[in-house]
Design a protein around this motif. Structure first.
Motif, PDB file in Angstrom:
ATOM      1  N   ARG A  13       0.834  -1.209   0.000  1.00 35.98           N
ATOM      2  CA  ARG A  13       0.000   0.000   0.000  1.00 35.98           C
ATOM      3  C   ARG A  13       0.871   1.263   0.000  1.00 35.98           C
ATOM      4  O   ARG A  13       0.600   2.210  -0.739  1.00 35.98           O
ATOM      5  N   SER A  14       1.926   1.250   0.824  1.00 37.13           N
ATOM      6  CA  SER A  14       2.796   2.433   0.866  1.00 37.13           C
ATOM      7  C   SER A  14       3.564   2.600  -0.436  1.00 37.13           C
ATOM      8  O   SER A  14       3.782   3.729  -0.902  1.00 37.13           O
ATOM      9  N   MET A  15       3.985   1.493  -1.062  1.00 42.24           N
ATOM     10  CA  MET A  15       4.683   1.595  -2.341  1.00 42.24           C
ATOM     11  C   MET A  15       3.742   2.120  -3.426  1.00 42.24           C
ATOM     12  O   MET A  15       4.147   2.925  -4.261  1.00 42.24           O
ATOM     13  N   ALA A  16       2.496   1.651  -3.429  1.00 44.09           N
ATOM     14  CA  ALA A  16       1.535   2.120  -4.421  1.00 44.09           C
ATOM     15  C   ALA A  16       1.216   3.589  -4.222  1.00 44.09           C
ATOM     16  O   ALA A  16       1.056   4.342  -5.190  1.00 44.09           O
ATOM     17  N   CYS A  17       1.171   4.016  -2.973  1.00 45.60           N
ATOM     18  CA  CYS A  17       0.906   5.425  -2.681  1.00 45.60           C
ATOM     19  C   CYS A  17       2.073   6.288  -3.150  1.00 45.60           C
ATOM     20  O   CYS A  17       1.885   7.378  -3.694  1.00 45.60           O
ATOM     21  N   LEU A  18       3.288   5.808  -2.933  1.00 49.42           N
ATOM     22  CA  LEU A  18       4.483   6.538  -3.349  1.00 49.42           C
ATOM     23  C   LEU A  18       4.545   6.676  -4.866  1.00 49.42           C
ATOM     24  O   LEU A  18       4.912   7.728  -5.391  1.00 49.42           O
ATOM     25  N   LEU A  19       4.157   5.615  -5.580  1.00 51.86           N
ATOM     26  CA  LEU A  19       4.165   5.648  -7.037  1.00 51.86           C
ATOM     27  C   LEU A  19       2.902   6.259  -7.632  1.00 51.86           C
ATOM     28  O   LEU A  19       2.800   6.418  -8.842  1.00 51.86           O
ATOM     29  N   ARG A  20       1.953   6.530  -6.765  1.00 53.73           N
ATOM     30  CA  ARG A  20       0.672   7.131  -7.155  1.00 53.73           C
ATOM     31  C   ARG A  20      -0.085   6.239  -8.151  1.00 53.73           C
ATOM     32  O   ARG A  20      -0.550   6.689  -9.208  1.00 53.73           O
ATOM     33  N   ILE A  21      -0.165   4.954  -7.791  1.00 54.33           N
ATOM     34  CA  ILE A  21      -0.991   4.033  -8.553  1.00 54.33           C
ATOM     35  C   ILE A  21      -1.862   3.268  -7.563  1.00 54.33           C
ATOM     36  O   ILE A  21      -1.546   3.183  -6.377  1.00 54.33           O
ATOM     37  N   ALA A  22      -2.926   2.723  -8.064  1.00 57.01           N
ATOM     38  CA  ALA A  22      -3.810   1.925  -7.213  1.00 57.01           C
ATOM     39  C   ALA A  22      -3.187   0.539  -7.021  1.00 57.01           C
ATOM     40  O   ALA A  22      -2.500   0.033  -7.911  1.00 57.01           O
ATOM     41  N   PRO A  23      -3.395  -0.096  -5.848  1.00 57.05           N
ATOM     42  CA  PRO A  23      -2.871  -1.453  -5.657  1.00 57.05           C
ATOM     43  C   PRO A  23      -3.389  -2.442  -6.694  1.00 57.05           C
ATOM     44  O   PRO A  23      -2.676  -3.354  -7.092  1.00 57.05           O
ATOM     45  N   SER A  24      -4.614  -2.215  -7.152  1.00 52.61           N
ATOM     46  CA  SER A  24      -5.150  -3.111  -8.179  1.00 52.61           C
ATOM     47  C   SER A  24      -4.370  -2.976  -9.486  1.00 52.61           C
ATOM     48  O   SER A  24      -4.184  -3.956 -10.214  1.00 52.61           O
ATOM     49  N   SER A  25      -3.898  -1.766  -9.798  1.00 49.97           N
ATOM     50  CA  SER A  25      -3.091  -1.573 -10.999  1.00 49.97           C
ATOM     51  C   SER A  25      -1.766  -2.316 -10.868  1.00 49.97           C
ATOM     52  O   SER A  25      -1.259  -2.878 -11.841  1.00 49.97           O
TER      53      SER A  25
END
Length: 144
Positions: A13-25
């Motif tokens: 979740r934190s990595m997806a937030c940092l990359l600004r993508i959804a976890p589903s993506s």
């Protein structure tokens, strides 16, 4: 650290937030990469099958691997790779053993009378009922 394997310090979740993508993506693109859950195991299954010269089925391949992977996973990996054990064809039962021998001659000539006991020993073969195959010996006193 590669993005496809977040370490213990960072959650997905934190990595997806940092990359600004959804976890589903992330999951969608990760599935497209082709990194499977059993990527390393697939080669080991194929090697164990080849070492057995194509004789082992999924149970024995699993035992040869010595890992805690389920039988269904090994079975699926073998199916994906087209690995199936050679099973010999069952031979059908046949009672035919070659040429039949001629029947023995009729030594009694339908003459069942005897002058003394133990002179003629006969049996009734009409009671052959399948696997039991028992004959009934006839005594001299019962004959006409």
């Amino acid at each position: 650290m590669p993005v496809d394997r977040p370490g213990p310090r960072y959650s997905l979740r934190s990595m997806a937030c940092l990359l600004r993508i959804a976890p589903s993506s992330y999951h969608y693109h990760h599935a497209g990469i082709g990194v499977g859950k059993y990527a390393g195991l697939r080669a080991r299954v194929a090697r164990a099958f080849a070492d057995s010269k194509g004789r082992y089925g999924y149970r024995r391949v699993k035992a040869a691997l010595g890992t805690g992977v389920s039988e269904n996973a090994v079975r699926g990996l073998m199916a994906e790779g087209g690995l199936s054990a050679h099973v010999p064809e069952r031979r059908r039962y046949s009672s035919y053993e070659g040429e039949t021998t001629p029947a023995p001659g009729n030594l009694a000539d339908r003459d069942f009378t005897a002058e003394r006991p133990n002179e003629k020993w006969l049996t009734d073969t009409t009671r052959d009922q399948g696997q039991r195959r028992e004959g009934v010996p006839l005594a001299d006193d019962r004959l006409p």
